[in-house]
Write a protein that holds these residues in place. Sequence first.
Motif, PDB file in Angstrom:
ATOM      1  N   ARG A  12      71.714  24.848  43.444  1.00 26.28           N
ATOM      2  CA  ARG A  12      70.848  23.354  43.059  1.00 26.28           C
ATOM      3  C   ARG A  12      69.978  23.145  44.342  1.00 26.28           C
ATOM      4  N   ARG A  13      70.400  23.320  45.412  1.00 25.06           N
ATOM      5  CA  ARG A  13      69.461  23.119  46.460  1.00 25.06           C
ATOM      6  C   ARG A  13      68.283  24.041  46.841  1.00 25.06           C
ATOM      7  N   LEU A  14      68.389  25.251  46.320  1.00 21.95           N
ATOM      8  CA  LEU A  14      67.350  26.233  46.186  1.00 21.95           C
ATOM      9  C   LEU A  14      66.324  25.651  44.927  1.00 21.95           C
ATOM     10  N   ALA A  15      66.866  25.279  44.010  1.00 20.86           N
ATOM     11  CA  ALA A  15      66.144  24.653  42.880  1.00 20.86           C
ATOM     12  C   ALA A  15      65.384  23.364  43.166  1.00 20.86           C
ATOM     13  N   ILE A  16      66.045  22.599  44.042  1.00 22.13           N
ATOM     14  CA  ILE A  16      65.148  21.483  44.501  1.00 22.13           C
ATOM     15  C   ILE A  16      64.164  21.694  45.439  1.00 22.13           C
ATOM     16  N   LEU A  17      64.323  22.677  46.247  1.00 23.91           N
ATOM     17  CA  LEU A  17      63.181  23.421  47.231  1.00 23.91           C
ATOM     18  C   LEU A  17      62.233  23.888  46.347  1.00 23.91           C
ATOM     19  N   ARG A  18      62.658  24.565  45.393  1.00 22.52           N
ATOM     20  CA  ARG A  18      61.454  25.442  44.656  1.00 22.52           C
ATOM     21  C   ARG A  18      60.593  24.446  43.681  1.00 22.52           C
ATOM     22  N   PHE A  19      61.234  23.316  43.200  1.00 20.43           N
ATOM     23  CA  PHE A  19      60.526  22.202  42.466  1.00 20.43           C
ATOM     24  C   PHE A  19      59.684  21.386  43.538  1.00 20.43           C
ATOM     25  N   LEU A  20      59.975  21.324  44.759  1.00 17.61           N
ATOM     26  CA  LEU A  20      59.020  20.523  45.613  1.00 17.61           C
ATOM     27  C   LEU A  20      58.006  21.315  45.993  1.00 17.61           C
ATOM     28  N   ALA A  21      58.356  22.670  46.182  1.00 26.86           N
ATOM     29  CA  ALA A  21      57.090  23.578  46.671  1.00 26.86           C
ATOM     30  C   ALA A  21      56.138  24.014  45.512  1.00 26.86           C
ATOM     31  N   MET A  82      59.683  25.470  52.684  1.00 30.51           N
ATOM     32  CA  MET A  82      58.804  26.368  51.805  1.00 30.51           C
ATOM     33  C   MET A  82      59.251  27.727  52.195  1.00 30.51           C
ATOM     34  N   ASP A  83      59.470  28.032  53.130  1.00 25.67           N
ATOM     35  CA  ASP A  83      59.904  29.502  53.954  1.00 25.67           C
ATOM     36  C   ASP A  83      61.117  29.858  53.113  1.00 25.67           C
ATOM     37  N   VAL A  84      62.086  28.905  53.078  1.00 27.80           N
ATOM     38  CA  VAL A  84      63.641  29.101  52.318  1.00 27.80           C
ATOM     39  C   VAL A  84      63.170  29.357  50.896  1.00 27.80           C
ATOM     40  N   ALA A  85      62.331  28.301  50.354  1.00 27.72           N
ATOM     41  CA  ALA A  85      62.214  28.409  48.874  1.00 27.72           C
ATOM     42  C   ALA A  85      61.683  29.763  48.395  1.00 27.72           C
ATOM     43  N   SER A  86      60.921  30.355  49.140  1.00 28.98           N
ATOM     44  CA  SER A  86      60.158  31.333  48.971  1.00 28.98           C
ATOM     45  C   SER A  86      60.643  32.739  49.289  1.00 28.98           C
ATOM     46  N   GLY A  87      61.802  32.614  50.019  1.00 33.18           N
ATOM     47  CA  GLY A  87      62.583  33.910  50.546  1.00 33.18           C
ATOM     48  C   GLY A  87      62.280  34.299  51.830  1.00 33.18           C
ATOM     49  N   VAL A  88      61.077  33.695  52.572  1.00 32.57           N
ATOM     50  CA  VAL A  88      60.651  34.305  53.884  1.00 32.57           C
ATOM     51  C   VAL A  88      61.809  33.907  54.554  1.00 32.57           C
ATOM     52  N   ALA A  89      62.161  32.923  54.677  1.00 30.46           N
ATOM     53  CA  ALA A  89      63.571  32.519  55.731  1.00 30.46           C
ATOM     54  C   ALA A  89      64.824  32.370  54.674  1.00 30.46           C
ATOM     55  N   SER A  90      65.721  32.055  55.456  1.00 32.45           N
ATOM     56  CA  SER A  90      67.073  32.147  54.854  1.00 32.45           C
ATOM     57  C   SER A  90      67.869  30.772  55.554  1.00 32.45           C
ATOM     58  N   PRO A  92      71.946  29.136  55.482  1.00 35.23           N
ATOM     59  CA  PRO A  92      73.387  29.330  54.798  1.00 35.23           C
ATOM     60  C   PRO A  92      73.766  28.405  53.636  1.00 35.23           C
ATOM     61  N   GLY A  93      73.127  27.170  53.537  1.00 35.36           N
ATOM     62  CA  GLY A  93      73.440  26.465  52.538  1.00 35.36           C
ATOM     63  C   GLY A  93      72.799  26.281  51.496  1.00 35.36           C
ATOM     64  N   VAL A  94      71.786  27.396  51.348  1.00 38.10           N
ATOM     65  CA  VAL A  94      70.959  27.450  50.121  1.00 38.10           C
ATOM     66  C   VAL A  94      70.870  28.721  49.652  1.00 38.10           C
ATOM     67  N   ASP A  95      70.718  28.932  48.462  1.00 41.00           N
ATOM     68  CA  ASP A  95      70.523  30.292  47.923  1.00 41.00           C
ATOM     69  C   ASP A  95      69.363  31.065  48.290  1.00 41.00           C
ATOM     70  N   ARG A  96      69.310  32.177  48.228  1.00 36.06           N
ATOM     71  CA  ARG A  96      68.333  33.121  48.516  1.00 36.06           C
ATOM     72  C   ARG A  96      67.624  33.384  47.091  1.00 36.06           C
ATOM     73  N   PRO A  97      66.252  33.246  46.968  1.00 37.08           N
ATOM     74  CA  PRO A  97      65.462  33.515  45.648  1.00 37.08           C
ATOM     75  C   PRO A  97      65.814  34.918  45.315  1.00 37.08           C
ATOM     76  N   LEU A  98      65.875  35.273  44.013  1.00 38.94           N
ATOM     77  CA  LEU A  98      65.847  36.741  43.608  1.00 38.94           C
ATOM     78  C   LEU A  98      64.230  37.216  43.623  1.00 38.94           C
ATOM     79  N   PRO A  99      64.045  38.572  44.184  1.00 30.86           N
ATOM     80  CA  PRO A  99      62.885  39.106  44.211  1.00 30.86           C
ATOM     81  C   PRO A  99      62.002  38.705  42.774  1.00 30.86           C
ATOM     82  N   ARG A 100      60.782  38.536  43.036  1.00 32.06           N
ATOM     83  CA  ARG A 100      59.850  38.530  41.790  1.00 32.06           C
ATOM     84  C   ARG A 100      59.519  39.913  41.252  1.00 32.06           C
TER      85      ARG A 100
END
Length: 100
Positions: A12-21, A82-90, A92-100
Amino acid sequence: MSNVQDIFTKNRRLAILRFLAEDQDYSLNTSVLQSALTAIGHGVSRDVVEADASWLAEQGLATVERLEGMPVTVVRIRARGMDVASGVASHPGVDRPLPR
């Protein structure tokens, strides 16, 4: 927190970051975020969205602004978010996005 609940929370936290990004000005209010989360299968209360937003802000991934005199909370992604949402950074409380 149970393992299953932990999975839901991180996703859910990853989704929020991706929506914002993906937003034009990198910010959305919690009402819109709640609707967007519901659309992808995270039917949660506004309190949960507010708690996630506050957590993301505490972690330095987003900022939270409560508009004076209005029941509106605006969440804006930060550069680290933005870095966490795109998978550039990680984080521990947020999922890593799957590779595109």
